[in-house]
Design a protein around this motif. Structure first.
Motif, PDB file in Angstrom:
ATOM      1  N   ARG A 240      48.422  41.276  39.332  1.00  0.00           N
ATOM      2  CA  ARG A 240      47.352  41.983  38.623  1.00  0.00           C
ATOM      3  C   ARG A 240      47.609  42.024  37.121  1.00  0.00           C
ATOM      4  NH1 ARG A 240      46.300  47.238  42.605  1.00  0.00           N
ATOM      5  NH2 ARG A 240      45.330  46.061  44.337  1.00  0.00           N
ATOM      6  N   GLU A 241      48.857  42.230  36.748  1.00  0.00           N
ATOM      7  CA  GLU A 241      49.188  42.265  35.324  1.00  0.00           C
ATOM      8  C   GLU A 241      48.990  40.898  34.683  1.00  0.00           C
ATOM      9  OE1 GLU A 241      50.437  43.819  31.641  1.00  0.00           O
ATOM     10  OE2 GLU A 241      49.696  44.726  33.499  1.00  0.00           O
ATOM     11  N   GLU A 243      46.832  38.659  35.686  1.00  0.00           N
ATOM     12  CA  GLU A 243      45.386  38.457  35.580  1.00  0.00           C
ATOM     13  C   GLU A 243      44.806  39.265  34.421  1.00  0.00           C
ATOM     14  OE1 GLU A 243      44.012  39.598  39.393  1.00  0.00           O
ATOM     15  OE2 GLU A 243      44.450  37.650  40.337  1.00  0.00           O
ATOM     16  N   ARG A 244      45.320  40.473  34.196  1.00  0.00           N
ATOM     17  CA  ARG A 244      44.831  41.295  33.081  1.00  0.00           C
ATOM     18  C   ARG A 244      45.149  40.645  31.746  1.00  0.00           C
ATOM     19  NH1 ARG A 244      46.375  44.754  29.381  1.00  0.00           N
ATOM     20  NH2 ARG A 244      48.578  44.439  29.908  1.00  0.00           N
ATOM     21  N   ASP A 246      45.641  37.527  31.248  1.00  0.00           N
ATOM     22  CA  ASP A 246      44.849  36.312  31.127  1.00  0.00           C
ATOM     23  C   ASP A 246      43.431  36.619  30.658  1.00  0.00           C
ATOM     24  OD1 ASP A 246      44.608  33.359  31.669  1.00  0.00           O
ATOM     25  OD2 ASP A 246      43.045  34.092  33.019  1.00  0.00           O
ATOM     26  N   ARG A 247      42.869  37.740  31.156  1.00  0.00           N
ATOM     27  CA  ARG A 247      41.526  38.118  30.706  1.00  0.00           C
ATOM     28  C   ARG A 247      41.523  38.604  29.267  1.00  0.00           C
ATOM     29  NH1 ARG A 247      41.390  40.475  35.939  1.00  0.00           N
ATOM     30  NH2 ARG A 247      41.878  42.488  34.985  1.00  0.00           N
ATOM     31  N   ALA A 248      42.616  39.272  28.865  1.00  0.00           N
ATOM     32  CA  ALA A 248      42.679  39.816  27.511  1.00  0.00           C
ATOM     33  C   ALA A 248      42.946  38.751  26.459  1.00  0.00           C
ATOM     34  CB  ALA A 248      43.771  40.893  27.439  1.00  0.00           C
ATOM     35  N   GLN A 249      43.476  37.621  26.847  1.00  0.00           N
ATOM     36  CA  GLN A 249      43.785  36.570  25.886  1.00  0.00           C
ATOM     37  C   GLN A 249      42.493  35.958  25.350  1.00  0.00           C
ATOM     38  OE1 GLN A 249      46.246  33.533  27.486  1.00  0.00           O
ATOM     39  NE2 GLN A 249      46.530  32.456  25.545  1.00  0.00           N
ATOM     40  N   ARG A 251      39.718  33.476  24.110  1.00  0.00           N
ATOM     41  CA  ARG A 251      39.402  32.101  24.451  1.00  0.00           C
ATOM     42  C   ARG A 251      39.181  31.301  23.175  1.00  0.00           C
ATOM     43  NH1 ARG A 251      40.851  31.324  29.699  1.00  0.00           N
ATOM     44  NH2 ARG A 251      40.188  33.098  30.968  1.00  0.00           N
TER      45      ARG A 251
END
Length: 265
Positions: A240-241, A243-244, A246-249, A251
């Motif tokens: 989960r961390e 994935e979090r 990865d979403r916060a990075q 684009r």
């Protein structure tokens, strides 16, 4: 069993609460019974009129053999729980039991070999009981290896459950091998028609050692289940961390470099 009780039993958080309260007391009890059993084994039990002092190996060998078979039986029930009911703790219980059962099976084979040398004149014979126990150890090792090979937890749980149920065919072979074939291994001496053939002065300490080993095995199993649940929670939190993050990075879309004039496309 009511649905509410079934739900509570299938909840890992509920299991962690009651097992955390039970494990310390179970540890103390198993160590106490083990101390009594070891004292009787080495200071109370008389030498056998034929085997002499080597009979004391029996007090380690028999409980280890019992638990090696017992844990595989427990794994088979857990495998059914995984395949049929998809119980959340079934795969946890099975995975926690495999190394413990394998360890007790190995102790059984080693102590049996140490006893066989003075009694049979050799450490190993391809006896039906010995061979079937060796097969049990190999099945344990195969199950542990399969868990480590498959990375997907759900796929690994189903594959291991199927392999465990296939390997359960070996359990009745272990039990009845001394009756089906002519073997060097002695037949059943405790649970048999007509009562035990062991003298009470040796039987009762043996039962104490079997009880101590069973309590110790149950304690180790609870410890291992708690560790497995924590390992899976850490794995889930790590995913989960990741994935979090990865979403916060942000684009970043790469822009094509300027192409020199006259460069062929």
């Amino acid at each position: 069993m009511t649905p509410s009780l079934w739900t509570r039993l299938s909840n890992p958080s509920h299991f962690m609460r009651w097992s955390g309260a039970l494990v310390p007391w179970l540890t103390i009890l198993s160590l106490g019974v083990l101390a009594v059993g070891l004292y009787q084994t080495f200071f109370v039990v008389p030498p056998d009129y034929q085997q002499g002092e080597t009979v004391r190996i029996m007090y380690i060998h028999v409980p280890a053999a019992w638990l090696g078979v017992f844990f595989y039986g427990a794994m088979s029930l857990s495998a059914i729980g995984t395949l049929v009911w998809r119980h959340p703790l079934a795969d946890v219980a099975q995975r926690a039991a495999a190394p413990i059962g394998a360890a007790f099976t190995l102790i059984c084979l080693v102590t049996g070999s140490l006893w066989g040398k003075p009694m049979w004149g050799t450490y190993w014979v391809w006896d039906a009981r010995l061979t079937s126990m060796l097969i049990l150890l190999l099945i344990y090792c195969g199950i542990i290896a399969l868990w480590r090979t498959l990375e997907d937890p759900n796929r690994a749980a189903r594959a291991v459950a199927i392999l465990t149920l296939v390997g359960a065919v070996n359990l009745p072979i272990i039990k009845f091998s001394v009756n089906w074939w002519s073997t060097l291994h002695q037949p059943a001496s405790i649970l048999r028609m007509g009562g035990s053939t062991i003298d009470p002065s040796m039987l009762y300490p043996l039962l104490v050692m079997i009880g101590a080993a069973t309590l110790g095995g149950a304690t180790l199993h609870l410890y291992a289940m708690r560790t497995e649940i924590m390992r899976r929670r850490v794995r889930t939190l790590t995913i989960r961390e990741a994935e979090r993050l990865d979403r916060a990075q942000p684009r970043i879309t790469p822009t094509p470099a300027a192409m020199p004039v006259g460069q062929p496309v």
